[in-house]
Design a protein around this motif. Structure first.
Motif, PDB file in Angstrom:
ATOM      1  N   LYS A   1       0.835  -1.208   0.000  1.00 37.74           N
ATOM      2  CA  LYS A   1       0.000   0.000   0.000  1.00 37.74           C
ATOM      3  C   LYS A   1       0.871   1.261   0.000  1.00 37.74           C
ATOM      4  N   SER A   2       1.781   1.343   0.962  1.00 32.57           N
ATOM      5  CA  SER A   2       2.657   2.518   1.058  1.00 32.57           C
ATOM      6  C   SER A   2       3.578   2.618  -0.148  1.00 32.57           C
TER       7      SER A   2
ATOM      8  N   LYS B   1       4.043   5.879  -2.653  1.00 28.80           N
ATOM      9  CA  LYS B   1       5.353   6.511  -2.846  1.00 28.80           C
ATOM     10  C   LYS B   1       5.806   6.441  -4.300  1.00 28.80           C
TER      11      LYS B   1
ATOM     12  N   GLU C   1       4.021  14.178   3.370  1.00 28.42           N
ATOM     13  CA  GLU C   1       3.703  13.173   4.378  1.00 28.42           C
ATOM     14  C   GLU C   1       3.347  13.870   5.684  1.00 28.42           C
TER      15      GLU C   1
ATOM     16  N   ASP D   1       0.229   7.671   6.156  1.00 29.76           N
ATOM     17  CA  ASP D   1       0.593   6.256   6.141  1.00 29.76           C
ATOM     18  C   ASP D   1       0.169   5.566   7.427  1.00 29.76           C
ATOM     19  N   ASP D   2      -0.355   4.354   7.273  1.00 30.17           N
ATOM     20  CA  ASP D   2      -0.762   3.532   8.420  1.00 30.17           C
ATOM     21  C   ASP D   2      -1.717   4.304   9.327  1.00 30.17           C
TER      22      ASP D   2
ATOM     23  N   THR E   1      -3.174   5.173   3.815  1.00 30.34           N
ATOM     24  CA  THR E   1      -3.069   3.716   3.884  1.00 30.34           C
ATOM     25  C   THR E   1      -3.438   3.277   5.284  1.00 30.34           C
TER      26      THR E   1
END
Length: 439
Positions: A253-254, A258, A273, A301-302, A335
């Motif tokens: 996913k990440s 990117k 980010e 992210d996450d 994500t």
């Protein structure tokens, strides 16, 4: 030199106290008034400090040849003022009154560009700028400096060297703004944020991006296609959705997000980010980027929220629900391992029941409304054994490693011990081979 720097209008901030230019102007002024029997040592020390700063900038940006010319070009290319920001969006406007002020400043920059430091060096008994004007940099790996800044600033510097008039200087600079933009966004594709107290929000460039595009990610063709189509529509100025990439850990996913910076950075895509604790800075961030020429993706992210965390409300307001509408040049790509982002409890579902109909509680509706603001949700599931082996083969080939049947057997044992089939597990196994002598 101070006589020149003090007259800058639109670009006055480049000569504010503390900059290399301002310090050199101050040293030059004091040196010319220094008595013959005066103590040169303090000014020499200050002068050497500024030479060191020039060398540090040259190292960071990979400059060589005429470092002074590169520095002046760097100032012009990175100073965000009303004139440079307008030129970034629409180019130079003919007959605009502000052009007169710009040409005035560019005439001063031309004089600074060709400034003769011999009198200053003679007054201080030093000799540095003759070396800086023909500087030969030590060759470095590309990852050790900002290649984007190096190439564009040195090209601008060389173009400015050929300008015979302030008018020619004006056209070179404004063409640069229109083609590349101005400031950090002109030279970098990805950024992190830093906020220190009441100081303005800082965008910190990320120079060591993975040299891997979407095509380098094995498998997940449908997911990559959806992500690519949405991003291309966004870059084209068409309607596009905020995206939530969710699913199993280590599935790419990440990496997929990117990879977009690698694939589309040259087409005006910029990634920022941002972490949960920085969501309070979202209003300032939006204000800083909404009128820029670039297309920005905020990368989270996450992303997930626990029951007692309320930062998701800031995110909801920025995505859709605030008084000021979201800028058309901004999207959010997140994500997460959770489809609904916010942790639910069974108590959230408790409510009154009438005629057999269950009405969900307001608490649950509020939490689910965050995920609903992502118009495109893309599922990344764990690969099958066959897909896992294909990922292994691709990563091994990329790293010059042969995957023998024995190593494939070891890879199966590895995934059992390290969380199952996933791209991350495959990457970790190949890294373990690279660390062995037989690899």
């Amino acid at each position: 030199m101070r006589q020149l720097t003090s007259q800058l209008l639109l670009y006055g901030t480049v000569a504010q106290r503390g900059t290399i230019l301002a310090e050199l102007a101050d040293i030059d002024d004091l040196a010319q008034r220094l008595p013959e029997d005066g103590d040169r040592a303090p000014l020499q020390r200050r002068f050497y400090d500024q030479v060191r700063r020039l060398l540090e900038l040259a190292t960071l940006c990979g400059f060589d040849k005429n470092l002074w010319h590169n520095y002046i070009a760097y100032l012009v290319a990175t100073d965000e003022n009303p004139f440079s920001l307008t030129c970034e969006r629409v180019g130079a406007t003919p007959e605009a009154s502000v052009n007169l002020f710009a040409v005035h400043d560019f005439e001063l920059f031309q004089k600074l560009f060709s400034y003769d430091f011999s009198n200053l060096e003679a007054a201080l008994g030093v000799e540095c700028f003759s070396i800086l004007e023909e500087y030969r940099a030590i060759p470095k790996r590309e990852g050790a400096y900002n290649r984007g800044v190096s190439q564009r600033i040195q090209a601008l510097s060389q173009a400015l060297e050929k300008c015979a008039t302030p008018g020619a200087f004006f056209h070179v600079v404004t063409d640069f703004y229109r083609q590349h933009g101005v400031g950090e966004f002109a030279f970098n594709h990805a950024f992190r944020l830093r906020k220190a107290g009441d100081a303005p929000l800082e965008f910190l460039p990320v120079n060591n991006l993975d040299a891997l595009g979407l095509d380098g990610l094995v498998g997940y063709e449908r997911q990559k296609s959806l992500l690519r189509e949405n991003t291309l529509a966004f870059l084209a100025g068409k309607r596009a959705n905020n995206v939530l990439l969710y699913g199993d850990s280590g599935t790419g996913k990440s990496t997929s997000v990117k990879a977009l910076a690698h694939d589309y950075g040259e087409y005006g895509l910029r990634m920022i980010e941002i972490y949960k604790h920085q969501f309070r800075e979202l209003p300032e961030l939006v204000a800083r980027i909404k009128n820029r020429r670039y297309r920005f993706i905020l990368v989270m992210d996450d992303l997930s929220f626990e029951e007692n965390e309320v930062e998701y409300k800031y995110l909801k307001a920025v995505i859709e629900g605030g008084v000021e509408s979201k800028p058309e040049n901004l999207l959010v790509y997140a994500t997460s391992n959770r489809r609904h982002l916010v942790r639910e409890k069974w108590s959230d579902r408790e409510d009154m029941e009438h005629d057999g109909d269950i009405h969900r509680s307001d608490t649950m509706e509020e939490k689910l409304s965050l995920a609903e603001r992502f118009g495109l949700a893309i599922l990344y599931g764990n690969p099958s054994k066959k897909e896992y082996e294909a990922i292994l083969q691709a990563i091994a080939q990329r790293n010059g490693i042969e995957l023998t049947p024995q190593r494939l057997t070891l890879a199966t044992q590895w995934e059992i011990q390290h969380g199952g089939f996933s791209g991350r597990t495959a990457q970790q196994f190949i890294q373990s081979l690279e660390g062995k002598d037989e690899a």
